[in-house]
Design a protein around this motif. Structure first.
Motif, mmCIF file in Angstrom:
data_model
loop_
_atom_site.group_PDB
_atom_site.id
_atom_site.type_symbol
_atom_site.label_atom_id
_atom_site.label_comp_id
_atom_site.label_asym_id
_atom_site.label_seq_id
_atom_site.Cartn_x
_atom_site.Cartn_y
_atom_site.Cartn_z
ATOM 1 N N PRO A 164 0.799 -1.226 0.000
ATOM 2 C CA PRO A 164 0.000 0.000 0.000
ATOM 3 C C PRO A 164 0.833 1.278 0.000
ATOM 4 O O PRO A 164 0.327 2.328 -0.399
ATOM 5 N N SER A 165 2.105 1.193 0.399
ATOM 6 C CA SER A 165 2.899 2.432 0.453
ATOM 7 C C SER A 165 3.724 2.665 -0.805
ATOM 8 O O SER A 165 4.432 3.657 -0.906
ATOM 9 N N MET A 166 3.598 1.762 -1.786
ATOM 10 C CA MET A 166 4.460 1.861 -2.967
ATOM 11 C C MET A 166 4.293 3.194 -3.706
ATOM 12 O O MET A 166 3.184 3.573 -4.071
ATOM 13 N N GLY A 167 5.404 3.859 -3.927
ATOM 14 C CA GLY A 167 5.406 5.084 -4.725
ATOM 15 C C GLY A 167 4.799 6.293 -4.030
ATOM 16 O O GLY A 167 4.547 7.306 -4.683
ATOM 17 N N LEU A 168 4.540 6.197 -2.741
ATOM 18 C CA LEU A 168 3.891 7.325 -2.069
ATOM 19 C C LEU A 168 4.902 8.248 -1.402
ATOM 20 O O LEU A 168 5.979 7.815 -0.988
ATOM 21 N N SER A 169 4.514 9.498 -1.267
ATOM 22 C CA SER A 169 5.346 10.446 -0.525
ATOM 23 C C SER A 169 5.322 10.031 0.944
ATOM 24 O O SER A 169 4.394 9.346 1.387
ATOM 25 N N PRO A 170 6.340 10.464 1.723
ATOM 26 C CA PRO A 170 6.358 10.086 3.143
ATOM 27 C C PRO A 170 5.070 10.465 3.869
ATOM 28 O O PRO A 170 4.570 9.693 4.698
ATOM 29 N N ILE A 171 4.488 11.607 3.544
ATOM 30 C CA ILE A 171 3.268 12.027 4.247
ATOM 31 C C ILE A 171 2.104 11.114 3.900
ATOM 32 O O ILE A 171 1.355 10.666 4.759
ATOM 33 N N MET A 172 1.968 10.819 2.597
ATOM 34 C CA MET A 172 0.908 9.910 2.158
ATOM 35 C C MET A 172 1.094 8.542 2.792
ATOM 36 O O MET A 172 0.143 7.879 3.200
ATOM 37 N N MET A 173 2.351 8.124 2.854
ATOM 38 C CA MET A 173 2.629 6.810 3.432
ATOM 39 C C MET A 173 2.192 6.767 4.897
ATOM 40 O O MET A 173 1.575 5.804 5.340
ATOM 41 N N GLN A 174 2.494 7.838 5.605
ATOM 42 C CA GLN A 174 2.078 7.897 7.018
ATOM 43 C C GLN A 174 0.567 7.818 7.146
ATOM 44 O O GLN A 174 0.036 7.173 8.045
ATOM 45 N N LYS A 175 -0.113 8.498 6.206
ATOM 46 C CA LYS A 175 -1.583 8.475 6.243
ATOM 47 C C LYS A 175 -2.098 7.062 6.055
ATOM 48 O O LYS A 175 -3.011 6.607 6.748
ATOM 49 N N ILE A 176 -1.523 6.372 5.073
ATOM 50 C CA ILE A 176 -1.970 4.999 4.788
ATOM 51 C C ILE A 176 -1.697 4.103 5.992
ATOM 52 O O ILE A 176 -2.543 3.303 6.404
ATOM 53 N N MET A 177 -0.512 4.250 6.584
ATOM 54 C CA MET A 177 -0.168 3.407 7.740
ATOM 55 C C MET A 177 -1.092 3.726 8.916
ATOM 56 O O MET A 177 -1.500 2.835 9.653
ATOM 57 N N HIS A 178 -1.432 4.995 9.041
ATOM 58 C CA HIS A 178 -2.351 5.394 10.109
ATOM 59 C C HIS A 178 -3.719 4.728 9.895
ATOM 60 O O HIS A 178 -4.344 4.240 10.837
ATOM 61 N N THR A 179 -4.143 4.701 8.642
ATOM 62 C CA THR A 179 -5.433 4.069 8.344
ATOM 63 C C THR A 179 -5.391 2.574 8.637
ATOM 64 O O THR A 179 -6.360 2.013 9.141
ATOM 65 N N ILE A 180 -4.262 1.945 8.334
ATOM 66 C CA ILE A 180 -4.156 0.507 8.623
ATOM 67 C C ILE A 180 -4.270 0.276 10.132
ATOM 68 O O ILE A 180 -4.961 -0.635 10.581
ATOM 69 N N ARG A 181 -3.641 1.150 10.911
ATOM 70 C CA ARG A 181 -3.776 1.055 12.382
ATOM 71 C C ARG A 181 -5.235 1.214 12.810
ATOM 72 O O ARG A 181 -5.723 0.514 13.695
ATOM 73 N N GLU A 182 -5.906 2.167 12.160
ATOM 74 C CA GLU A 182 -7.308 2.429 12.506
ATOM 75 C C GLU A 182 -8.167 1.194 12.193
ATOM 76 O O GLU A 182 -9.021 0.796 12.989
ATOM 77 N N LEU A 183 -7.915 0.610 11.020
ATOM 78 C CA LEU A 183 -8.667 -0.595 10.642
ATOM 79 C C LEU A 183 -8.398 -1.709 11.641
ATOM 80 O O LEU A 183 -9.301 -2.428 12.055
ATOM 81 N N LYS A 184 -7.147 -1.829 12.035
ATOM 82 C CA LYS A 184 -6.776 -2.866 13.018
ATOM 83 C C LYS A 184 -7.511 -2.623 14.337
ATOM 84 O O LYS A 184 -8.055 -3.556 14.924
#
Ligand code: ATP
Length: 238
Positions: A164-184
């Motif tokens: 999910p983080s492929m090719g993303l800017s660091p900020i976007m990547m953090q957002k995606i990782m944050h969402t994965i935490r939220e889903l968890k």
């Protein structure tokens, strides 16, 4: 208690090339499990096999105790296993809402679908703001959000996320990782394939390191994060 997903001695080949050489792991309900490893280790091949897109040479996959080997991909989605593929594969000409609706193609409960579309907009507000626009106009990170939102539309028991983080800017990547935490924290069970080992291990309950088709090391996310060989090989430390 049996695990939600059990993979036993799975082997997958493309012609004569064996890309997955007998791997075993399991995912318990509520866990985030990650597969990490370099390019070509066999992570994507593993996910595509679990989804029914590739046929294994050998081995067993059980989902809620039921053997999946030979089950077609659409039935696997119906059983509760959703896949957000590498490279996203959204439909660029369709609107964001239409892309989300497609994720619910096996469902008939219109009210429930609308509610889940709203839930996707709550999770990713940018998708709600741009709901009527063609999905192809979204940035890479936003398309990734849409792919995740779409996978969630089947109300999966297990969500598989490929890079999910492929090719993303660091900020976007953090957002995606944050969402994965939220889903968890909402109880979603996730199998996460990532090249960004640091990010994946920090949020995973359990991780497996893959190298050329094999699992070479397994442990809790924290154990692997602090493992010297993992730090050297995947976290860029000398
Ligand atoms: P990446 O992060 O680069 O996607 P990966 O760990 O997901 O890496 P796979 O994509 O599963 O690795 O690839 C595993 C091996 O299988 C590689 O050697 C790759 O070249 C090979 N492979 C993948 N897809 C095919 C295919 N369609 N035909 C032949 N070989 C393939």
């Amino acid at each position: 208690m049996t695990a939600l997903l059990e993979v036993e001695d799975l082997r997958v080949a493309y012609g004569k090339i064996e890309a997955v050489k007998g791997i075993s792991f399991s995912v318990e309900a509520g866990q985030v499990v990650t597969l990490i490893g370099t390019n070509g280790a066999g992570k994507t091949t593993t996910l595509r096999t679990l989804s029914g897109l590739l046929k294994p040479l050998a081995g067993t996959v059980r989902f809620e105790g039921e053997t999946l080997t030979g089950t077609p991909a659409h039935k696997i989605v119906k059983l509760g296993l959703a896949h957000s593929p590498e490279g996203r594969h959204i439909f660029p000409r369709l609107t964001i809402t239409e892309n989300l609706q497609l994720g619910a193609f096996l469902r008939k409960d219109a009210a429930g679908i609308d509610k889940d579309i709203q839930r996707a907009y709550d999770l990713f507000p940018i998708l709600g703001e741009r709901r009527g626009q063609a999905a192809g106009t979204l940035s890479g990170g936003e398309q990734q959000m849409l792919a995740m939102g779409r996978a969630l539309m089947s109300r999966p028991k297990l969500l598989m996320l490929d890079e999910p983080s492929m090719g993303l800017s660091p900020i976007m990547m953090q957002k995606i990782m944050h969402t994965i935490r939220e889903l968890k924290s909402n109880g979603t069970t996730i199998l996460l394939v990532e090249q960004n080992a640091q990010a994946a291990l920090s949020l995973a309950d359990c991780g497996h390191v893959m190298e050329i088709g094999k699992i070479v090391l397994s442990g809790t996310g924290q154990d692997l994060l602090h493992d010297e060989s993992v730090r050297k090989a995947y976290l860029g430390e000398d």
